[in-house]
Design a protein around this motif. Sequence first.
Motif, mmCIF file in Angstrom:
data_model
loop_
_atom_site.group_PDB
_atom_site.id
_atom_site.type_symbol
_atom_site.label_atom_id
_atom_site.label_comp_id
_atom_site.label_asym_id
_atom_site.label_seq_id
_atom_site.Cartn_x
_atom_site.Cartn_y
_atom_site.Cartn_z
ATOM 1 N N PHE A 1 0.873 -1.629 -0.194
ATOM 2 C CA PHE A 1 -0.401 0.405 0.138
ATOM 3 C C PHE A 1 0.768 1.069 -0.210
ATOM 4 O O PHE A 1 0.605 1.944 0.990
ATOM 5 N N CYS A 2 1.950 1.250 -0.859
ATOM 6 C CA CYS A 2 2.390 2.110 -1.300
ATOM 7 C C CYS A 2 1.715 3.519 -1.594
ATOM 8 O O CYS A 2 0.916 3.351 -2.794
ATOM 9 N N THR A 3 1.689 4.844 -1.238
ATOM 10 C CA THR A 3 0.281 5.584 -1.141
ATOM 11 C C THR A 3 0.131 5.896 -3.464
ATOM 12 O O THR A 3 -0.423 6.275 -3.624
ATOM 13 N N PHE A 4 1.544 5.935 -4.032
ATOM 14 C CA PHE A 4 1.791 6.300 -5.028
ATOM 15 C C PHE A 4 0.935 5.637 -6.093
ATOM 16 O O PHE A 4 1.161 5.456 -7.168
ATOM 17 N N CYS A 5 1.072 4.299 -5.607
ATOM 18 C CA CYS A 5 0.742 2.998 -6.093
ATOM 19 C C CYS A 5 -0.602 2.084 -6.283
ATOM 20 O O CYS A 5 -1.146 2.458 -4.785
ATOM 21 N N SER A 6 -1.115 1.622 -7.300
ATOM 22 C CA SER A 6 -2.287 1.428 -7.620
ATOM 23 C C SER A 6 -2.649 -0.268 -7.665
ATOM 24 O O SER A 6 -3.982 -0.163 -7.543
ATOM 25 N N ILE A 7 -1.478 -0.757 -7.526
ATOM 26 C CA ILE A 7 -1.659 -1.777 -8.052
ATOM 27 C C ILE A 7 -2.605 -3.127 -6.884
ATOM 28 O O ILE A 7 -2.961 -3.542 -7.209
ATOM 29 N N PRO A 8 -2.512 -2.647 -5.356
ATOM 30 C CA PRO A 8 -2.885 -3.968 -4.619
ATOM 31 C C PRO A 8 -4.756 -3.093 -5.075
ATOM 32 O O PRO A 8 -5.694 -4.185 -4.805
ATOM 33 N N SER A 9 -4.938 -2.007 -4.922
ATOM 34 C CA SER A 9 -6.808 -1.984 -5.642
ATOM 35 C C SER A 9 -6.694 -2.694 -7.336
ATOM 36 O O SER A 9 -8.518 -3.145 -7.684
ATOM 37 N N ILE A 10 -6.357 -3.247 -8.260
ATOM 38 C CA ILE A 10 -6.174 -3.329 -8.730
ATOM 39 C C ILE A 10 -5.773 -4.995 -9.179
ATOM 40 O O ILE A 10 -6.816 -6.153 -9.478
ATOM 41 N N ARG A 11 -4.779 -5.873 -8.628
ATOM 42 C CA ARG A 11 -4.664 -7.433 -7.951
ATOM 43 C C ARG A 11 -4.336 -8.066 -6.331
ATOM 44 O O ARG A 11 -4.152 -8.895 -6.548
ATOM 45 N N GLY A 12 -5.057 -6.914 -5.937
ATOM 46 C CA GLY A 12 -5.424 -7.641 -4.831
ATOM 47 C C GLY A 12 -4.806 -7.772 -3.750
ATOM 48 O O GLY A 12 -4.064 -7.309 -3.685
ATOM 49 N N ARG A 13 -4.766 -8.711 -2.380
ATOM 50 C CA ARG A 13 -3.960 -8.453 -1.661
ATOM 51 C C ARG A 13 -2.653 -10.340 -1.695
ATOM 52 O O ARG A 13 -3.297 -10.630 -2.672
#
Length: 453
Positions: A166-178
């Motif tokens: 959950f780095c503040t600049f990154c959208s990967i967790p919202s796209i690819r999940g936990r």
Amino acid sequence: MKRTAIRGTYSIISLGCPKNLVDSERMLGILELAGYKLLPQPEGSDFVIVNTCGFLEAARKESIDVIREMLDLKRRGGVRAVVVAGCLAQRDKEALLEQCPGIDQLVGVFARDEIVRAVERLFGQWHEQRTVFRPATSAPSSDSHRLRLTPRHVAYLKISEGCDRFCTFCSIPSIRGRHVSKPIRQVVEEAQELADDGAREIIVVAQDTTYYGVDQDGEPRLAELLVRLEQVKGIEWIRLMYLYPAYFTDELMEVLASSRKVLPYLDLPLQHINDVVLRRMNRRVDRAGTEALLDRLRAQIPSLVLRTTFITGFPGETEEQFQELLEFVQAQRFERLGVFAYSREPDTPADRLSGHLPEDVKQRRRRRLMEAQQEIAFAWNRAQIGRQLDVLLDSFLPGQRDALVGRSYADAPEIDGVVYVSGEGLAPGQIVPCEVVAAQGYDMIAAAVGPPR
């Protein structure tokens, strides 16, 4: 064995990172098993798959441009249908259908194994349902039975999915999940399958490689996994990518230092070095810890090559903080380094921070950092002249006799330099001892000095 009748033809355009490439290869394998034939070019195929990237604005623009190019080809009769898959499809969902009218099917990241279902809708003329999305999985997906797009002797091995950083600049967790780690047995089986298919180098990838196993047992298990991968017959090089600067246990250090197959090449994205910026990024590391880790890695792993990435122009970054980053890079002398100007990503915490910088400031800082790094990288290459290095040959050099393009342990595919090799009787897929005779910018020139293996 009775050959499956060809049900249709297709092509693929795979964009984005190696993790996305693995997803593409998995979809190709499923389509092949179902009787669909892959063609090298979109024109003339029944359908084209665009496996998109949605990570950064530039990557999203590239994905949209390619989608529209394929839709134009469809309008001209060059292809019957366009299927869009991957991160951008997962991120934007049905809004992408409005942005790019004419898309025939959308397939989300977690629905990639249902690609045949989506394709059957095309041939069945079922236009009322144009999307296939699934929620993020709590169990890792299989990446076996892939039809690979890489050269036969190189393969990517994905060991986990998603990210818990959950780095503040990154959208990967919202796209690819936990973060979800594959069991060690599954990873080893997939590695053996790749080796049986001709892979000599496997490149271990994940969103967060050092975190492997923590979600399963509460403890990192990358070291244990690497010991098991070393035992896979046929694999000679193991390259590690996307190592977060945490969870470097004593056991992992020992494996990295003593391994016969794990290359002394580590991709360690650091993003910044100033403590204030790191906190705003939610990196959960600081400068002191980073420097201690780098010193430890350099001391324990002989001939180590370190690759890293940094972001310039993060919201609130001052000229003094950037100067600290620049001086850090000049002092550390990373052998390989990439720099990104901060990209403002909607719905990320960084997007809501104060202090966003003008684009020209972000880009100017990026250029200054890359100019400093260029001098370091060129000097490292010049220092290799006269050394002997094993080189994995990737391809023949077009228009040249007895000349090939390959990579040393210091060079990951696509992102690093190459080694131009001269010698008789050589072929792609061989590992050949070479003497470096010249440096050419980010690349090296070498001559074979021993028999290939």
